[in-house]
Design a protein around this motif. Structure first.
Motif, PDB file in Angstrom:
ATOM      1  N   ALA A   1      30.951  51.113  32.349  1.00  0.00           N
ATOM      2  CA  ALA A   1      29.993  50.209  31.715  1.00  0.00           C
ATOM      3  C   ALA A   1      29.487  49.183  32.717  1.00  0.00           C
ATOM      4  N   ALA A   2      28.331  48.619  32.451  1.00  0.00           N
ATOM      5  CA  ALA A   2      27.804  47.551  33.297  1.00  0.00           C
ATOM      6  C   ALA A   2      28.800  46.400  33.336  1.00  0.00           C
TER       7      ALA A   2
ATOM      8  N   ALA B   1      22.709  52.049  23.259  1.00  0.00           N
ATOM      9  CA  ALA B   1      23.292  51.856  24.589  1.00  0.00           C
ATOM     10  C   ALA B   1      24.813  51.815  24.520  1.00  0.00           C
TER      11      ALA B   1
ATOM     12  N   ASP C   1      25.869  42.659  35.639  1.00  0.00           N
ATOM     13  CA  ASP C   1      25.701  43.802  36.534  1.00  0.00           C
ATOM     14  C   ASP C   1      26.500  43.606  37.820  1.00  0.00           C
TER      15      ASP C   1
ATOM     16  N   ARG D   1      29.598  47.822  38.282  1.00  0.00           N
ATOM     17  CA  ARG D   1      30.194  48.515  37.143  1.00  0.00           C
ATOM     18  C   ARG D   1      31.655  48.120  36.956  1.00  0.00           C
TER      19      ARG D   1
ATOM     20  N   GLN E   1      27.166  51.634  27.629  1.00  0.00           N
ATOM     21  CA  GLN E   1      26.413  51.195  28.805  1.00  0.00           C
ATOM     22  C   GLN E   1      26.629  49.720  29.108  1.00  0.00           C
ATOM     23  N   TYR E   2      26.777  48.905  28.078  1.00  0.00           N
ATOM     24  CA  TYR E   2      27.084  47.485  28.221  1.00  0.00           C
ATOM     25  C   TYR E   2      27.690  47.004  26.915  1.00  0.00           C
TER      26      TYR E   2
END
Length: 453
Positions: A398-399, A387, A422, A51, A390-391
């Motif tokens: 965030a990823a 998302a 990731d 992360r 999330q990314y």
């Protein structure tokens, strides 16, 4: 072998099969950081446990592995949309193409995620172009701006139920999936993120030749889904009237009619866009426009409906009557009107998925603000497909999909010097680069024996 040794061996094998996220802390320092929503000069991006830990201008934390990005640009990984990555190797070789489906009993229920190949040669190539995630979309007649989707030749030879009254072909192409392009055997991030359906000329061809016929058939199909959802027990007892789609398709469409699953609508002509917006309003659908080459003509209406668009920013030729008003300023006009856009690659975003950033650069040269172009490759695709955060952005939590570039990501000569997905650093190689290196300057020492005779 003792029980203790067996347990140790089993643990070692499990670690090999399912590698944990890298535990080390990595700090990327000194570069121009494009977070996806802002710019930080001489910034620092800290990664740990897969992360983003922090993004700012501070120093690297003690004990971190430092990557010096001075003179370079750091950005989120690019998210390819309307892509075929991992589901198509060679479009003309049927056995390698798991995007197209020819069953009249499996349309909306076609789940592209079951055909994904983590060993696909296309993934490392896209990764070398800074792509870290992709939205893989089923193919259909008259598909989107990639122009490599299956084309309807009018000769339908469908598997599944024959003359049972099912739609042949169905109005729906199937369900899209999100994948990550990191090394490993599991690339699936999330299946069934959206339903896909063609409209305009392609949709009319499916429904019998007229656009009006498709809309009537489409609305009737949605009515059947609602009827089925209310009367599943009656359906099980064969006490419900005959329906035009299979049970699998009915089940797959319930989230669509309930507004929980977005519908990717491939549409090009401005008049068709207006009718699709009307359909979504009447039926309570959550839609995403794909293509929309004439979208600039009705940009205010698209914005008012709060509908996002997947756009090929370099589509500027009137190849048919649906794209008479296609122009290079389309992306800029949509963005100026307040439409959330995501910029696509070319030819189905498989072998040329990496060209999405070139297309974004072209859009900038035709009026799209630079920061909007970066967002259209990163933050916006994540937002469009549910998302957000999330990314697709460099922000805490965030990823850790991060790319370090030699220069501006929208400049074709720029290339990645480091890619993290990731939190795992990825090799900067592909089959093509390995073949290049093998045979560079003759490559005699690396050739198989038969080639050295």
């Amino acid at each position: 072998m003792s029980r203790k040794m067996l347990l140790a061996a089993a643990a070692a094998l499990s670690l090999c099969a399912f590698p944990a996220l890298a535990q080390e802390t990595v700090a990327i320092t000194g570069g121009k950081v494009l977070t996806g929503t802002s710019v930080i000069e001489n910034g620092t991006v800290v990664i740990r446990d897969g992360r983003i830990v922090s993004v700012g201008s501070g120093a690297a934390p003690a004990g971190a592995r430092v990557i010096d990005a001075r003179g370079k640009t750091v950005s989120p990984g690019i998210v390819a949309v309307d892509a075929g990555l991992g589901a198509q190797e060679v479009s003309s070789v049927g056995g390698t193409n798991d995007l197209a489906n020819g069953s009249n009993s499996i349309g909306a229920s076609f789940d592209v995620s079951y055909g994904l190949d983590p060993w696909s040669f296309t993934l490392p190539v896209a990764r070398l172009g800074g792509i870290t995630r992709a939205v893989v979309v089923p193919a259909h007649a008259g598909g989107g701006g990639g122009f490599s989707h299956h084309q309807d030749d009018g000769d339908h030879d469908f598997a599944g139920i024959g003359g049972g009254g099912l739609q042949s072909p169905g109005l729906f192409a199937g369900q899209a999936a999100v994948v990550q392009l990191g090394q490993g055997t599991d690339i699936l991030v999330r299946p069934r993120v959206a339903m896909v359906a063609p409209f305009g000329e392609a949709g009319a061809g499916i429904a019998g030749g007229a656009r009006g016929a498709q809309f009537v058939q489409f609305k009737e199909t949605l009515a059947e889904v609602r009827l089925y959802a209310r009367n599943k027990s009656a359906y099980d007892r064969a006490a419900l009237r005959g329906l035009s789609v299979s049970r699998a398709d009915l089940e797959a469409l319930i989230p669509v009619v309930e507004g929980r699953m977005p519908l990717i609508v491939t549409v090009h002509r401005a008049a068709d866009i207006q009718q699709v917006l009307r359909l979504a309003r009447e039926e309570g659908l959550k839609i995403i426009l794909d293509g929309a080459e004439e979208g600039w003509l009705v940009a205010d209406q698209i914005a008012a409906a709060r509908v996002p668009v997947l756009v090929n920013a370099i589509a500027n030729l009137p190849g048919d009557f649906e794209r008479r008003a296609a122009r290079m300023e389309n992306a800029a006009a949509l963005n100026a009107a307040g439409v959330v856009i995501a910029i696509k690659g070319n030819e189905g975003s498989v072998h040329r998925a990496r060209e999405a950033r070139y297309n974004a650069g072209n859009a900038v040269s035709h009026g799209l603000p630079y920061d909007a172009a970066i967002a259209a490759l990163t933050v916006n695709p994540a937002r469009i497909f549910g998302a957000d955060g999330q990314y697709g952005q460099l922000a805490p939590g965030a990823a850790a999909d991060v790319v370090v570039w030699t220069g501006d990501p929208l400049e074709p000569l720029s290339r990645p010097t480091a890619v993290f997905i990731d939190g795992r650093e990825q090799p900067l190689t592909s089959r093509q680069t390995e073949l290049r290196d093998r045979y560079l300057n003759g490559g005699e020492g690396d050739r198989p024996p038969a080639y050295r005779q």
